[in-house]
Scaffold this active site. Structure first.
Site, short mmCIF file in Angstrom:
data_model
loop_
_atom_site.label_atom_id
_atom_site.label_comp_id
_atom_site.label_asym_id
_atom_site.label_seq_id
_atom_site.Cartn_x
_atom_site.Cartn_y
_atom_site.Cartn_z
CE LYS A 82 -4.12 -1.95 2.17
NZ LYS A 82 -3.72 -3.34 2.13
CD GLU A 98 -4.87 5.70 4.50
OE1 GLU A 98 -3.95 5.81 3.67
OE2 GLU A 98 -5.94 5.13 4.25
CG HIS A 124 -11.79 -1.67 9.32
ND1 HIS A 124 -12.11 -0.35 9.18
CD2 HIS A 124 -11.22 -1.80 10.55
CE1 HIS A 124 -11.73 0.31 10.27
NE2 HIS A 124 -11.20 -0.54 11.11
NE ARG A 181 -8.19 -9.80 -3.50
CZ ARG A 181 -9.31 -9.28 -3.00
NH1 ARG A 181 -10.44 -9.43 -3.67
NH2 ARG A 181 -9.32 -8.63 -1.87
#
Length: 674
Positions: free
Chosen positions: A116, A200, A235, A292
């Protein structure tokens, strides 16, 4: 086109890939672990090969073994599905080295987007908007805390190599940072073998909107519109829909073009999803790219009239994309609900067990890739059947329920109806929770954000109401009919309960989690009288086999009720009643079977499911307050905290870090206040 492929996955995605391959005349090879020997995906493929024991790292993550099986069976390509090896660049490289086609993007693209942190650097260069944060390599705890303080709380910690909501923590203040970081890293190393994290800014009330992209080897790249995946727990997505409510044509084009730019920046080929976090004002930021096929791909198929697995196969075989951007259009609205084996009322704790009863809504089949004028009304993608088990080794998804409507209102109505018809017995599920979610004010009016479930907690988790008389009547008649069948030929089990000079009266006891019921039954010549909770009525059996062996139709007073009653257990004590779209779980208390039993002693803290101890926070003799964390165990790739039920003293710690524990095992002895 390929003549044979190996599917390196299990469950519903393996069955989904096999279905398209069969339609295209492609032979399929399944791989399975010892736990999946009788699984549905093994049955639907043309061949199946055992690759190892139940744990994924010894079976579905054995890249060398899977490649060996592919070569031995003559497969020309490997479809990785999602999860497991689907985003493993080393596996993609290994396939290429032995001449196998990896049905997915190039290994270089997987590597570029797999981290990421690195992906965000690439996106910055490609002018794709980013959320403020730290995506570097410095993993020192003090440094990361300093970066979080600089970004400003709340901060989201996220495993750099992660996905599926694993290794993510929202931190509200600096004081909680170190503990959350340690937990995040533990979960990340367990799930991905890499404990690197990024930090973040955590946006308040954001929407999670993703764009389906597709690229071929000839330079073509398109976006197949967006999916709104804002409704999440832990999440992880719960509901997905396409198109996103409130999306303007201008914003759709901007997000689609940004997603295509992201794909082209890494030389992407095949199916991929670019995920964005979007503010309520319409601004959006790149979050990550999943290299994917996504779990929620069916909603895109439903509104675009495409078969994305067929597109994957064609692109992997070197063919051009079947359609260009100008040929793609949106038709109607689709919603997907993930049917999970879990208990929403207990923090969405996964459930394991056997599907003793699995009655699905009527699915309207359709040919993927068919006419846009003939989409499916209801579609069910599942990798399990009645009698199968949900084990602790893999994701607890039972099925994906997907509906289509000409607009969102019609799709919502179809979803509500389909959920009302879905019946599962044998383990806990989230079906009732999904019904409340679909029918709730927030979702039905498209007031969407990733905190929707928490924001509407009171509405989505109301106090459990006591079973009404109609439910108790169905349960009681099912019990009486069961006794009658068991006592065929016995005059004392006669359905009219004749007694000289009197009517037979009986008392039946039922328990719910929060309620107890005393049900009085009086036998009459043509039925029974029932009394419970201050109510009474006459019951007449209309039909006890309307559709199947568990179905009942009764006349209760002047009302006719229909229901399904499933009983199981040594004494038939587990009673599940489905009626009016509701599911009630009762426990039939047999006075003879339960005579002499006593309540379990207090102060025992047990494992909610099989798992591994990953942290112990207390020691013998330690005083703790109610709610204090005592122990953390990992089960089904998620961490579960065992907390103190009250103020008290830890009397004994029975397990240590790394110990495996069985479901129901006592983890600690705890002294309650006197």
């Amino acid at each position: 086109m390929f003549s044979k492929i190996l599917i390196a996955n299990r469950g519903e995605i393996a069955c989904r890939v096999a279905a398209t391959a069969r339609r295209l005349g492609i032979k399929t090879v399944a791989v399975y672990s010892e736990a999946d020997a009788d699984a549905k995906h093994v049955a639907v493929c043309d061949e199946a090969v055992l690759i190892g024991p139940a744990p994924a790292k010894e079976s579905y993550l054995r890249a060398d073994k899977i490649i060996e099986v592919a070569l031995a069976t003559g497969a020309q390509a490997i479809h990785p599905g999602y999860g497991f090896l689907s985003e493993n660049s080393e596996f993609a490289d290994a396939c290429a080295k032995v001449g196998l086609v990896f049905i997915g993007p190039p290994a270089s693209a997987i590597r570029a987007m797999g981290s990421k942190s690195a992906a965000k650097s690439l996106m910055e260069k490609a002018n794709v908007p980013l959320v403020p944060g730290y995506h570097g390599d410095n993993q020192d705890a003090d440094f990361l805390q300093g970066e979080a303080d600089r970004i400003g709380y709340p901060v989201l910690l996220k495993a750099s190599a992660g996905g599926g909501g694993k290794g993510m923590r929202v931190i509200e203040n600096s004081a909680d940072f170190k503990a959350a970081l340690a937990s995040c890293k533990r979960e990340a190393i367990s799930s991905f073998g890499d404990d690197k994290v990024l930090a973040e800014k955590y946006l308040t009330r954001p929407r999670h909107i993703e764009i389906q992209v597709f690229a071929d080897t000839q330079g073509n790249c398109v976006y197949l519109f967006e999916r709104d995946c804002s409704v999440q727990r832990r999440h992880q997505k719960v509901l997905e829909e396409a198109p996103a409510p409130g999306m303007t044509a201008e914003r759709r084009a901007a997000m689609g073009e940004a997603a295509v730019a992201a794909a082209k920046a890494v030389g992407y080929v095949g199916a991929g999803t670019v995920e964005f976090i979007a503010n309520q004002d319409g601004s959006f930021y790149f979050m990550e790219m999943n290299t994917r096929l996504q779990v929620e791909h069916p909603v895109t198929e439903m509104i675009s009239g495409t078969d994305l697995v067929e597109w994957q196969l064609r692109v992997a075989a070197g063919q051009a994309l079947p359609l260009q951007q100008s040929q793609l259009q949106i038709n109607g609205h689709a919603i997907e609900a993930r049917i999970y084996a879990e208990n929403p009322e207990k923090g969405f704790l996964p459930s394991i067990g056997t599907l003793r009863h699995n009655h699905t809504p009527q699915a309207v089949s359709f040919e993927l890739g068919g006419s846009l004028n003939l989409p499916a009304a209801v579609r069910i993608d599942s990798g399990v059947r009645e009698g199968d088990s949900i084990s602790p080794f893999y994701d607890p998804m039972i099925a994906k329920l997907i509906v289509w409507g000409k607009d969102r209102t019609e799709a919502l109505s179809r979803m509500a109806q389909a959920l009302a018809e879905y019946q599962i017995v044998g383990l806990s599920t989230n079906i009732a929770f999904l019904q409340r979610l679909i029918g709730g004010q927030a979702f039905s009016t498209a007031d969407l954000d990733t905190g929707l479930i928490e924001r509407n907690h009171a509405e989505l988790f109301p106090p459990v109401a006591a079973a009404p008389l109609s439910v108790l009547a169905l349960a009681a008649v099912a019990q009486l009919q069961s006794e009658k069948q068991q006592g065929q030929g016995d005059p004392w089990q006669s359905s009219h309960g004749w007694r000289m000079n009197s009517s037979l009266q009986r008392g039946l006891q039922y328990k719910e989690e929060a309620h107890a019921h005393e049900v009085a039954i009086t036998y009459q010549a043509a039925g029974w009288d029932i009394a419970a909770g201050g109510q009474q009525a006459r019951i007449t059996l209309v039909n006890n086999d309307k559709h199947g062996p568990h179905d009942l139709s009764l006349k209760l007073g002047e009302q006719t009720i229909h229901g399904t009653v499933v009983q199981y257990g040594t004494d038939g004590e587990h009673v599940h009643v489905f009626t009016g779209g509701n599911h009630t779980v009762l426990n039939y208390v047999d006075p003879l079977a339960h005579a002499g039993e006593t309540e379990a002693e207090g102060g025992r803290l047990t494992a909610p499911m099989p798992g591994k101890i990953v942290a112990v926070m207390v020691s013998k003799g330690q005083q703790v307050a109610k709610g204090d964390p005592l122990m953390i165990m990992e089960a089904m790739k998620m961490e579960h905290t065992i907390s103190a039920p009250a103020d008290g003293v830890v009397d004994e710690v029975l397990y240590a870090v790394a110990d495996q524990v069985a479901e129901g095992a006592q983890l600690l002895a705890f002294k309650l206040p006197e």
